[in-house]
Design a protein around this motif. Structure first.
Motif, mmCIF file in Angstrom:
data_model
loop_
_atom_site.group_PDB
_atom_site.id
_atom_site.type_symbol
_atom_site.label_atom_id
_atom_site.label_comp_id
_atom_site.label_asym_id
_atom_site.label_seq_id
_atom_site.Cartn_x
_atom_site.Cartn_y
_atom_site.Cartn_z
ATOM 1 N N THR A 195 0.823 -1.307 -0.098
ATOM 2 C CA THR A 195 0.115 -0.061 0.026
ATOM 3 C C THR A 195 1.000 1.260 -0.067
ATOM 4 O O THR A 195 2.088 1.360 0.436
ATOM 5 N N GLU A 212 -2.941 -3.488 -4.660
ATOM 6 C CA GLU A 212 -4.246 -2.746 -4.439
ATOM 7 C C GLU A 212 -5.257 -2.950 -5.715
ATOM 8 O O GLU A 212 -6.404 -3.126 -5.577
ATOM 9 N N HIS A 228 -9.358 -5.091 1.204
ATOM 10 C CA HIS A 228 -7.921 -5.039 1.727
ATOM 11 C C HIS A 228 -8.195 -4.490 3.253
ATOM 12 O O HIS A 228 -8.387 -3.196 3.261
#
Length: 309
Positions: A212, A228, A238
């Motif tokens: 991330t 992602e 997530h």
């Protein structure tokens, strides 16, 4: 029970001899002076405690705190009961106090006026959310392969172990990579989705840059990593753990610790291909087919198989 010393027995014998034969003969016999005998005769009241040595500690000191200083300290302590030693000393200095901080510390200790420290609030962990079916949530993390295991062609290189653990069945999928970045994470996710027999609802990771941009980029939704983006394509949620709290990803972290004990401490890796092959065999034999206490001494493969039946 108080101990009766030899000096106390000597003084009692001296007093009794003086009462029977007189002080002068007692002084000659016991080789002492008359004043010493008279002092202990006055002090003796028939008990052993009256024959003990008294404290010679002085009752006063020329540099002791004055009544004005004691009043100032007491007044300030009532107003600042939780102030530490240094802060309390500085506040007193602003009001004319001229003693050293060590002198103030000794006075506070003697008068039992030290700061009252409030108890630290206890950490109350949230109750663990028990998973109800396989694929409800899978933990993913990356482990750096210890360099001590790498020899020959692998020496000096960096290898990485991607690990995914299903929280319900403890079933684990691992894969070897030469890089740990968002591309490797996306590739690992593709392989995980293919080998896991059920749909995956949620993936839980830490806040590393391979997963991330939570702490390395903007917070706009369009600025997502490749990992992602791939999660969005699969429709997988997530979940990112709290920063600097690896225990929230505890299952995969504990599996990495067991890998150190069972695999990396006993294996030698000669190349990346050799590492990938050995890791795959170890995970199949030594983890997914190993009985675990949280599973009622069943293996992860058995739990997953029973659910599918």
């Amino acid at each position: 029970m108080a101990t009766i010393t030899q000096d106390m027995r000597y003084r009692l014998s001296l007093i009794r001899f003086a009462e029977k034969f007189g002080v002068s003969k007692a002084a000659v016999k016991y080789k002492t002076n008359r004043q010493y005998i008279y002092r202990w005769k006055r002090r003796f009241d028939g008990s052993w405690d009256s024959l003990r040595d008294r404290s010679r500690r002085p009752l006063h000191h020329p540099n002791q705190h004055t009544p004005q200083e004691i009043s100032l300290i007491s007044h300030m302590r009532r107003r600042n009961p939780n102030a530490g030693l240094v802060i309390f000393w500085v506040k007193l200095m602003h009001r004319g106090y001229s003693r050293s901080i060590s002198g103030l510390y000794r006075f506070l200790r003697k008068q039992k006026m030290m700061a009252v420290k409030p108890a630290n609030p206890k950490y109350v962990p949230k109750p663990y959310e028990q998973m109800l079916f396989p694929g409800q949530r899978i933990q993913i993390d990356v482990k750096f392969v210890p360099s001590i295991c790498l020899v020959n062609q692998a020496q000096g290189q960096s290898f990485f172990q991607y690990t995914a653990i299903d929280e319900y069945s403890r079933w684990r999928f691992v894969e070897a990579f030469e890089e740990h970045n968002t591309y490797s994470s996306a590739v690992f996710l593709d392989h995980l989705v293919k080998v896991f027999p059920l749909p995956i609802q949620c993936v839980q990771t830490d806040n590393g840059s391979e997963f991330t941009k939570r702490f390395t980029g903007t917070k706009r939704e369009e600025n997502l990593t490749l990992f992602e983006e791939r999660l969005r394509q699969y429709g997988i949620k997530h979940k990112k753990i709290r920063p600097f709290t690896p225990r929230h990803n505890g299952k995969v972290e504990r599996s990495h610790r067991k890998d150190n004990e069972r695999f990396y401490a006993t294996h030698t890796l000669y190349s990346f291909e050799d590492f990938a092959a050995q890791l795959k065999v170890y995970n199949r034999r030594g983890y997914n087919n190993f009985p675990m206490r949280p599973l009622g001494w069943k293996t992860p493969n058995e739990v997953l198989r029973d659910y599918l039946r």
